[in-house]
Structures are given as structure tokens and as C-alpha cells.
Scaffold this active site. Structure first.
Site, PDB file in Angstrom:
ATOM      1  N   THR A 192       0.845  -1.192   0.000  1.00 23.48           N
ATOM      2  CA  THR A 192       0.000   0.000   0.000  1.00 23.48           C
ATOM      3  C   THR A 192       0.883   1.246   0.000  1.00 23.48           C
ATOM      4  O   THR A 192       1.853   1.317   0.748  1.00 23.48           O
ATOM      5  CB  THR A 192      -0.941   0.035   1.222  1.00 23.48           C
ATOM      6  OG1 THR A 192      -1.798  -1.111   1.173  1.00 23.48           O
ATOM      7  CG2 THR A 192      -1.794   1.291   1.212  1.00 23.48           C
ATOM      8  N   PHE A 246       1.096   5.217   0.730  1.00 18.63           N
ATOM      9  CA  PHE A 246       0.470   6.253   1.543  1.00 18.63           C
ATOM     10  C   PHE A 246       1.052   7.612   1.174  1.00 18.63           C
ATOM     11  O   PHE A 246       2.227   7.721   0.818  1.00 18.63           O
ATOM     12  CB  PHE A 246       0.731   6.004   3.036  1.00 18.63           C
ATOM     13  CG  PHE A 246       0.086   4.762   3.586  1.00 18.63           C
ATOM     14  CD1 PHE A 246      -1.074   4.836   4.345  1.00 18.63           C
ATOM     15  CD2 PHE A 246       0.647   3.510   3.362  1.00 18.63           C
ATOM     16  CE1 PHE A 246      -1.669   3.696   4.866  1.00 18.63           C
ATOM     17  CE2 PHE A 246       0.062   2.356   3.881  1.00 18.63           C
ATOM     18  CZ  PHE A 246      -1.108   2.455   4.634  1.00 18.63           C
TER      19      PHE A 246
END
Length: 309
Positions: A192, A194
Site C-alpha cells: 500500500t 500512503f
């Protein structure tokens, strides 16, 4: 130092924050969330402040309750987090960095509970989807929650014996759960990305790799998007991401071709490219884009995260 009994909501944001030297960083979720780990990777030794929704994290920065926010923008398996793209445009924060986090899911349960005792598992919808093959083999039904760590907290606080949670090993430690299985995700390349958000932009440099994020809109017409992307190709600037989102509160527009009779949506285009706004080629590319873009905003020019956790 502020004490938070639970995630902040937009209506619960305090009017001020006590003085302290630690950087205060907002994230969405509860303790043990992957977003908390991302915040701590981005800003070591920070005071991570949980917020119940993405909106509350944006507002916490804008109202000077926290110094930064670290929020997910895309996942290598699940794709883009569209909500945060919309919030980037709605708010006036600047992207000052990025951080990538390898997501490793664990199957958690209360102590004394075995895998064969489980009938269902709770987690965020993306986490459940990322572990679909494993959970199917185990014959477990799935129920969605707002956050992986929230699922772990619910299982622990209710002392459930037939229910597990898919969450991080950190969540297991925080909520006193047992790890029944590690790395239960179907694909090991689960990462992921960010964004690190602040009230003020950073000064872009050229001493290390930089990335720039922009959003723009265009008039409808043949080849208009091609022309927009060509301003980067002409200057050997590599695009790393392009995302389109409908322009909100805009009615359907009729085609210029009166014989056609068709209608279409107006779109915003979010683009990331590998160049610093300190570079002349990046400045020239955006100057060129402005010639036919109906709207253009630089969301941030920031160092590329070349690490992985």
C-alpha cells in the site's frame, strides 16, 4: 500530550493541542491499523493520532490539531482509494512525501480458539478480498468492518470463540489475540502506498528522485487527453500513475456534435510523474499543459520512497 480514548471524528476535533516536541500525525483507523504503521514509518517517534474517517484526518491537519496526516492512496492488489483522491481536491493540504508499506495479513483469534473452531472472520473488505483463497479453503464466512484493527478489537473485546479477524501482527499484540496463521494473503506482493500531507508544501529539490502529483481537467474533444499526456512524453518525463474521477456537481454535457445527441461526464485527471518542480522540464510541461487545461493544480512535489517495509 493529548490522550485519545478512541478515533477522532470530525465533530470531536479539539480546538487546540497541548505543546510538545513530538510530531503529531493523523491516520485513519484504530491502534494496530496498517495506517498507524505507515505513519510511524513516515515519521519515526511521532505521536500517531487515530481518526475515525479520512475526512477527520484532513480536517485535523487543517485545524492545526495535528502536524501531518498519512493516508492510503493506492494498493498493489486493490487499486486506488478513490475517497482520498476526492478529498485531496476538496481540501487545501499539500503532499510532502510518500511511504510504501508491505501488507502482511494474519489470522487472529482469542487464546484457546483453534482454526477449526472458527465459523466466520471479520476484516476490512479489501483485506478479505486479498485473503479470499485462504479463507475459502478454511470454509470461513466473511463479514466486513471499517478497519482491520477494528475487527481485531471487536473480536477481543467481545471474547468471541467462533470468530476470527484478519489484521496485522501488531493488532494481535495490542488486543491480546493469538496469531493462528501468518501471511494469509493470496499474493505476497501486497503493498500500500500512503501520502504524507501537510499544511505547507516542501521546497522541491533535485538532489534525489522526486515525484510530482497534479490534478487537471480538459475540454471534451478528440485527442485532448493525448495532447495533455504528450506534454510529458515530449520532455522525457515518465508518468507513474493516471487516475480519472468524475467532476462532482457538474451536469451531463451535450456533445458539440449536434447530430450526435450524446451526453458525457466531465472528468478530473490525477497524474503522478517522475520529476521535481525544481526542474525546468517539469515547469515547461505544466506551462504547456495550462495552454489547454481548463483547470490545473499541483498537489505536491516530493521525494520518492525507495524503501520497503
Amino acid at each position: 500530550m493529548l490522550c485519545y480514548s478512541g478515533p477522532l471524528s470530525s465533530t470531536q476535533l479539539p480546538n487546540s493541542v497541548s505543546a510538545g516536541s513530538r510530531l503529531r500525525v493523523a491516520y485513519q483507523g484504530v491502534r494496530g491499523a496498517y495506517s498507524e504503521a505507515a505513519a510511524e514509518k513516515a515519521y519515526p517517534n511521532c505521536e500517531a493520532v487515530p481518526c475515525d474517517q479520512f475526512d477527520a484526518a484532513f480536517e485535523a491537519v487543517e485545524k492545526w490539531i495535528v502536524d501531518r496526516a498519512v493516508l492510503p492512496i493506492e494498493n498493489s492488489l486493490g487499486g486506488s482509494i478513490h475517497r482520498n483522491y476526492d478529498l485531496l481536491l476538496r481540501h487545501s493540504l499539500h503532499i510532502v512525501g510518500e511511504v510504501k508499506l508491505a501488507v502482511r495479513h494474519c489470522l487472529l483469534a482469542n487464546h484457546g480458539v483453534r482454526v477449526e473452531d472458527l465459523q466466520r472472520v471479520l476484516s476490512h473488505p479489501q483485506a478479505l478480498a486479498q485473503c479470499e483463497n485462504t479463507l475459502t479453503k478454511l470454509g470461513l464466512s466473511r463479514e466486513a468492518t471499517d478497519d482491520t484493527a477494528l475487527a481485531a478489537k471487536y473480536v477481543a473485546f467481545n471474547k468471541l470463540k467462533d470468530t476470527g479477524a484478519v489484521a496485522s501482527s501488531s493488532a494481535a499484540k495490542i488486543y491480546g489475540l493469538n496469531i493462528l496463521a501468518e501471511d494469509v494473503q493470496d499474493d505476497c506482493d501486497n503493498v500500500t502506498r500512503f501520502l504524507m500531507l501537510a499544511r505547507e508544501p516542501i521546497i522541491p529539490g533535485v538532489e534525489k528522485p522526486f515525484k510530482t502529483s497534479i490534478v487537471f481537467s480538459l475540454e471534451e474533444g478528440p485527442g485532448v487527453l493525448f495532447k495533455a499526456l504528450a506534454v510529458f512524453a515530449l520532455r522525457q518525463i515518465n508518468l507513474t500513475k493516471i487516475e480519472s474521477r468524475p467532476l462532482r456537481n457538474q451536469p451531463l454535457r451535450a456533445s458539440d456534435d449536434s447530430n450526435n445527441g450524446s451526453k458525457y461526464f466531465d472528468y478530473l485527471f490525477y497524474v503522478d510523474f517522475e520529476a521535481s518542480m525544481a526542474e525546468e522540464r517539469a515547469q515547461n510541461a505544466l506551462r504547456h499543459l495550462k495552454e489547454f487545461a481548463t483547470f490545473l493544480r499541483v498537489l505536491g512535489s516530493y521525494p520518492v520512497d525507495t524503501t520497503m517495509l
